[in-house]
Design an enzyme around this catalytic site. Structure first.
Site, short mmCIF file in Angstrom:
data_model
loop_
_atom_site.label_atom_id
_atom_site.label_comp_id
_atom_site.label_asym_id
_atom_site.label_seq_id
_atom_site.Cartn_x
_atom_site.Cartn_y
_atom_site.Cartn_z
N LYS A 121 0.82 -1.22 0.00
CA LYS A 121 0.00 0.00 0.00
C LYS A 121 0.85 1.26 0.00
O LYS A 121 0.44 2.26 -0.57
CB LYS A 121 -0.99 -0.01 1.16
CG LYS A 121 -2.06 -1.09 0.96
CD LYS A 121 -3.39 -0.78 1.57
CE LYS A 121 -4.39 -1.83 1.10
NZ LYS A 121 -5.64 -1.85 1.79
N LYS A 130 -3.47 -10.11 -6.62
CA LYS A 130 -4.74 -10.42 -5.95
C LYS A 130 -5.90 -9.58 -6.50
O LYS A 130 -5.73 -8.40 -6.77
CB LYS A 130 -4.54 -10.12 -4.45
CG LYS A 130 -5.65 -10.55 -3.55
CD LYS A 130 -5.37 -10.13 -2.10
CE LYS A 130 -6.02 -8.79 -1.80
NZ LYS A 130 -6.44 -8.60 -0.41
N LYS A 144 -10.60 -5.02 -4.03
CA LYS A 144 -11.70 -4.09 -4.30
C LYS A 144 -11.23 -2.66 -4.53
O LYS A 144 -11.96 -1.86 -5.09
CB LYS A 144 -12.76 -4.16 -3.21
CG LYS A 144 -12.33 -3.82 -1.80
CD LYS A 144 -13.52 -3.97 -0.86
CE LYS A 144 -13.16 -4.76 0.38
NZ LYS A 144 -11.96 -4.26 1.10
#
Ligand code: ATP
Ligand code: LTN
Length: 332
Positions: free
Chosen positions: A114, A196, A199
């Site tokens: 992130k 992955k 969302k």
């Protein structure tokens, strides 16, 4: 006296729930209520570690609750709540930050991913996230934490922090185990099958959302990235795209890889890809329609999250009081 073992998990309302969130997590939760005392929450406090549009965050949080219920989490049998409604999470989160090491947090894969993705906003919350997650878990003294493979590292850190704390102050926290499903444990992006399905991925084509309409789902599967061969064969390394589709198909139909290979022997990808789309829709379309229906009933949703916060707050408070006493805070 309730002797059931306790289980807890959460998902960030950072976007629309995906097929990955469903197959990797929620699907497996619905059957657990009979056996365990289950707590599931919307991790909205975690979500603001990445900048959010406030109206969207509110919408995603309520939609997620509606989806939980539509996926089979009955609010009468599971405690469903919103993280920010139970202030003990923030309080224990702070305490546990003081028992989590800088080096430990630096090694977290999710932090590395992130912070690479959001270089303009590598904030302290993003870094300390695992301490808050440890608090989320430890407040409820759960035996198990059902999560996808990607969250295992955070549960392991939670165990380390809990053991450290217990080592200093006696048995305050139960040491939880991760509970990882075998099939559908890691659903990959349809466009980049080596990463992955997530969302918050800006590439919407790689991601199948539970709320997608039928045409969109079929289009996404027809365009899924595969390889230059034509045979449907499981090989995670060499054929990540097809293997991912096989995993999804297996998770939605209950078939084994051998059965799938036989079913599509000599048929090629042109037939396999839409078949995966159909199999997915047979699972997700009823959930989508039910979630939309529930979402319209705002009073019902409110009654669910209020009752959830009340029950969760009661348990969380017991643990927090114990912790405050152990670390030496003066009782109020
Ligand atoms: P974000 O994009 O905000 O990081 P995400 O879509 O990656 O979110 P999380 O909220 O991190 O999803 O995950 C919710 C739960 O679903 C976790 O238990 C996680 O392990 C599981 N999960 C999420 N994505 C997948 C996936 N692609 N495959 C399997 N499990 C998944
Ligand atoms: N970090 C998790 C969400 C999460 C969670 C938790 C999961 C926050 N707190 C406690 C299990 C238990 C994620 O990003 N999926």
């Amino acid at each position: 006296m309730d002797e059931k073992k306790v289980l807890l998990s959460g998902i960030q309302p950072s976007g629309d729930l995906t097929l990955g969130s469903y197959l990797g997590a929620i699907k497996n939760w619905a059957d657990l209520a009979k056996e365990f005392d289950c707590y599931y929450f919307m991790a909205d406090m975690h979500t603001i570690t990445v900048r959010q549009n406030p109206a969207e965050l509110r919408r995603h949080t309520l939609e997620q609750l509606a989806s939980y219920i539509a996926c089979g989490l009955d609010p009468n049998e599971n405690t469903l709540f919103i993280q920010s409604h139970v202030h003990q999470h923030a309080e224990l989160g702070w305490v546990l930050q003081c028992y989590t090491m800088f080096g430990e947090l630096s090694r977290m894969t999710q932090f590395k991913d992130k912070s690479a993705k959001h270089q303009e906003n590598i904030n302290a919350g993003l870094f300390a996230y695992p301490s808050l997650m440890a608090a989320d878990i430890l407040l409820y003294q759960p035996d198990y934490v059902p999560v996808g493979e990607d969250q295992k590292q955070h549960v392991e850190l939670t165990r380390d922090v809990a053991n450290r704390f217990n080592g200093l102050y006696g048995d305050v926290f139960k040491i939880p185990e991760p509970y990882i499903p075998k099939v559908g444990a890691r659903v990959m992006s349809l466009q980049t099958p080596t990463s992955k399905m997530s969302k918050s991925d800006p590439d919407q084509n790689g991601c199948v959302y539970l709320k997608d309409d039928n045409d969109t789902v079929m289009r996404k599967f027809k365009r899924a990235v595969t390889d230059s061969e034509t045979c449907v064969r499981y090989d995670r390394e060499g054929k990540p795209g097809i293997s991912n589709l096989m995993e999804i198909y297996a998770a939605c139909t209950g078939k084994t890889y051998e059965e799938i290979q036989r079913e599509f022997d000599g048929k090629g990808y042109g037939e396999f890809k839409p078949a995966v789309g159909e199999a997915v829709l047979s699972v997700t379309a009823p959930i989508r329609d039910e979630a939309q229906r529930i979402l319209k009933d705002k009073a019902y949703l409110e009654s669910v999250y209020k009752a959830g916060a009340e029950k969760a707050g009661y348990i969380a408070n017991k643990t927090l009081r114990k912790v405050y006493k152990k670390v030496g805070f003066v009782a109020r």
